[in-house]
Write a protein that holds these residues in place. Sequence first.
Motif, PDB file in Angstrom:
ATOM      1  N   PHE A 518     -22.890 -70.785  34.261  1.00 55.69           N
ATOM      2  CA  PHE A 518     -23.118 -72.131  33.738  1.00 55.69           C
ATOM      3  C   PHE A 518     -24.256 -72.097  32.720  1.00 55.69           C
ATOM      4  CE2 PHE A 518     -25.502 -76.207  33.998  1.00 55.69           C
ATOM      5  CZ  PHE A 518     -24.531 -77.010  33.402  1.00 55.69           C
ATOM      6  N   VAL A 519     -23.914 -72.444  31.474  1.00 54.76           N
ATOM      7  CA  VAL A 519     -24.938 -72.485  30.426  1.00 54.76           C
ATOM      8  C   VAL A 519     -25.011 -73.868  29.782  1.00 54.76           C
ATOM      9  CG1 VAL A 519     -24.917 -70.030  29.873  1.00 54.76           C
ATOM     10  CG2 VAL A 519     -23.228 -71.542  28.819  1.00 54.76           C
ATOM     11  N   GLY A 520     -24.284 -74.810  30.338  1.00 53.97           N
ATOM     12  CA  GLY A 520     -24.280 -76.168  29.796  1.00 53.97           C
ATOM     13  C   GLY A 520     -22.902 -76.779  29.879  1.00 53.97           C
ATOM     14  N   HIS A 521     -22.832 -78.098  29.940  1.00 55.56           N
ATOM     15  CA  HIS A 521     -21.548 -78.791  30.076  1.00 55.56           C
ATOM     16  C   HIS A 521     -20.624 -78.519  28.891  1.00 55.56           C
ATOM     17  CE1 HIS A 521     -23.211 -82.000  33.093  1.00 55.56           C
ATOM     18  NE2 HIS A 521     -23.258 -80.769  33.551  1.00 55.56           N
ATOM     19  N   ASP A 522     -21.164 -78.539  27.682  1.00 50.03           N
ATOM     20  CA  ASP A 522     -20.321 -78.339  26.495  1.00 50.03           C
ATOM     21  C   ASP A 522     -19.613 -76.984  26.533  1.00 50.03           C
ATOM     22  OD1 ASP A 522     -20.946 -80.798  25.399  1.00 50.03           O
ATOM     23  OD2 ASP A 522     -22.659 -80.036  24.273  1.00 50.03           O
ATOM     24  N   GLN A 523     -20.384 -75.949  26.870  1.00 48.05           N
ATOM     25  CA  GLN A 523     -19.797 -74.607  26.914  1.00 48.05           C
ATOM     26  C   GLN A 523     -18.797 -74.484  28.068  1.00 48.05           C
ATOM     27  OE1 GLN A 523     -22.930 -75.401  26.575  1.00 48.05           O
ATOM     28  NE2 GLN A 523     -23.882 -74.227  24.913  1.00 48.05           N
ATOM     29  N   LEU A 524     -19.107 -75.155  29.175  1.00 51.75           N
ATOM     30  CA  LEU A 524     -18.224 -75.093  30.338  1.00 51.75           C
ATOM     31  C   LEU A 524     -16.848 -75.672  30.012  1.00 51.75           C
ATOM     32  CD1 LEU A 524     -18.742 -73.983  33.165  1.00 51.75           C
ATOM     33  CD2 LEU A 524     -19.162 -76.328  33.940  1.00 51.75           C
ATOM     34  N   MET A 525     -16.829 -76.729  29.189  1.00 52.83           N
ATOM     35  CA  MET A 525     -15.562 -77.372  28.827  1.00 52.83           C
ATOM     36  C   MET A 525     -14.687 -76.490  27.935  1.00 52.83           C
ATOM     37  SD  MET A 525     -15.614 -80.120  30.551  1.00 52.83           S
ATOM     38  CE  MET A 525     -16.393 -78.976  31.706  1.00 52.83           C
ATOM     39  N   GLN A 526     -15.282 -75.426  27.406  1.00 54.30           N
ATOM     40  CA  GLN A 526     -14.508 -74.511  26.559  1.00 54.30           C
ATOM     41  C   GLN A 526     -14.092 -73.243  27.298  1.00 54.30           C
ATOM     42  OE1 GLN A 526     -16.724 -73.821  22.905  1.00 54.30           O
ATOM     43  NE2 GLN A 526     -17.463 -75.933  22.899  1.00 54.30           N
TER      44      GLN A 526
END
Length: 607
Positions: A518-526
């Motif tokens: 987990f490095v952030g919500h934005d990256q997780l969505m990708q």
Amino acid sequence: MKATRLFDCMALQAATPVAGLLNAKENGVWKLYSTETVHRLVNELSMALLNLGISAGDGTTEGRDKIALISNGRPEWLITDLAVQQIGAILVPLYPNSNAKELEQILNESAVKYVFVSGTELCDKITEVKANIPSLKQIYSFDRIDDCAHWLELLKPLQAGDIERIKTISDTVKADDVTTIIYTSGTTGRPKGVMLTHKNILTNVMDSGEVLKQIPVEARTALSFLPLNHIFEKMCTYIYFFFGFSISYAESMDTIGPNLREVKPYIFTAVPRLLEKVFERIMDAGQKLEGMKKKIFLWSIAVAEEFEIHGKSPWYKIKLAIADKLVYSKWREAVGGNVKAIVVGSSATPIKLEKIFTAAKIVILEGYGLTETSPVIAVNQYIPAMRKFGTVGPLLGNVQVKIAEDGEILCKGDNVMAGYYKNPEMTAEVIQDGWFHTGDIGMLDEGKFLKITDRKKEIFKTSGGKYVAPLPIENKMKENHFIEQMMVIGSERKFVSALIVPSYTNLLPWCKENDILFVGHDQLMQNPRVIALFNGIIAGFNPEFNHVEQVKKIALLSNEWSVESGELTPTGKMKRKVIMEKYQKEIDKLYSGEAGDSTCDIITPAH
């Protein structure tokens, strides 16, 4: 006595006074307002308003003076409400988070003479627009702040003859007189001023109060935290007033948990979004357990999801009893230990949550109505025979409902509003031949339980000419614990898509278990595996709908929708137009044929 006006509750309260009719925390300590204190303050404020020249004027709605109230829930809110009522004036309560421009518009339309606010921010907001409101004479604050008059400065000890003067005026107030103008927040368009009479609200209070009569007198305590300017919480407050409840006010939305444990109420009102948040915290705590404790926790969730109102097999009852002893009892302690029921309104409650909370002996009583109907039209009741999951319950006593040819719910009864303030044209649009047109689509399940199937204005048509009702799709798919929020779209498009906000409370533990950094919500969505997870969830639900209703693409969003960020109304409803505008780029990508980073092409398994 037979009550005909809302403030008649005071005479009933005087017959059985209590030490803590209204209660609130001040400087970290609970302060109890006794029945006697509340009534004294109400009468002193009534006299103060009369001395300021506030009156019922010529007795018409237009002629009656208007007092605005913009505050969080607290004893002063109800004291002001009752004081305004019994001298025949009209209360105009507003949402504290309304913007200055909207406040200016409403205060001018209703020609408000005085405004009561709860603190610095609201005082500043009204001061900012005061010069543009010719009718406004003064602002009073419930909190002591600089450069704003304090409301207690108005109050003086009652003199001989004051009570008689108040009574002489209150005796002229009739059941059909408008007592409040409530401006609806609305999911679209300009707020409308709903005129509600004493009869409108009081009949709803008495009929809804029947639902709570099973609560023992000694256990009649309630915690209040929803906005009191919303008719749902205001009407429920008057149920408490007429049926002998003690009311405590939460310090804020952030302190509901601690306040529940301090007050130990029997009942409270909520919106589905709050239940979702509570369940998220339960799941978050459960996911942090290890070994056998975690297995027991997850097993208890699965048991609760199987709950049925009218019972299951003896073996299921044994499992339920074990889960209750090991897990559910701890949930009840976390909300004070005494909560037996939560009355839920404003928007649809996921059936999964209804089952889980009810299995834990915290019965969810979902109801339905609108500001224009004071508000309750139907409500599930504590008696099992008068409850059904997936519905909003049986019709309230003395409320008539019929389903129009197009499926719209029509309502008639003493609870239906007097009309929209200064807007007879719009009133005529929604009240025809005595029937109020709710704008909601529904049906009577088993001829008894009202079921809402969609919002008439939210049903859309695809470019192929097929109609799609988004609400059932959204409600069904949100039963999955990975989906926090969802909006189905597709008006004038070739196919249906959806915007989804994941439940990060549940998604992050899943990512950890699957070694996804987990490095952030934005990256997780990708992340391809996260996208594949939601692809599979939607694909699993799609066969439950006909082909045109099936979600073909989704966009995963990193930020939760909230009141503060503008996507939700103060009562938790989605502002669909706002969401569409805010995420237009993501929506365009869904329909552009591009393989966007956070969009999924759903492959539905064969039936």
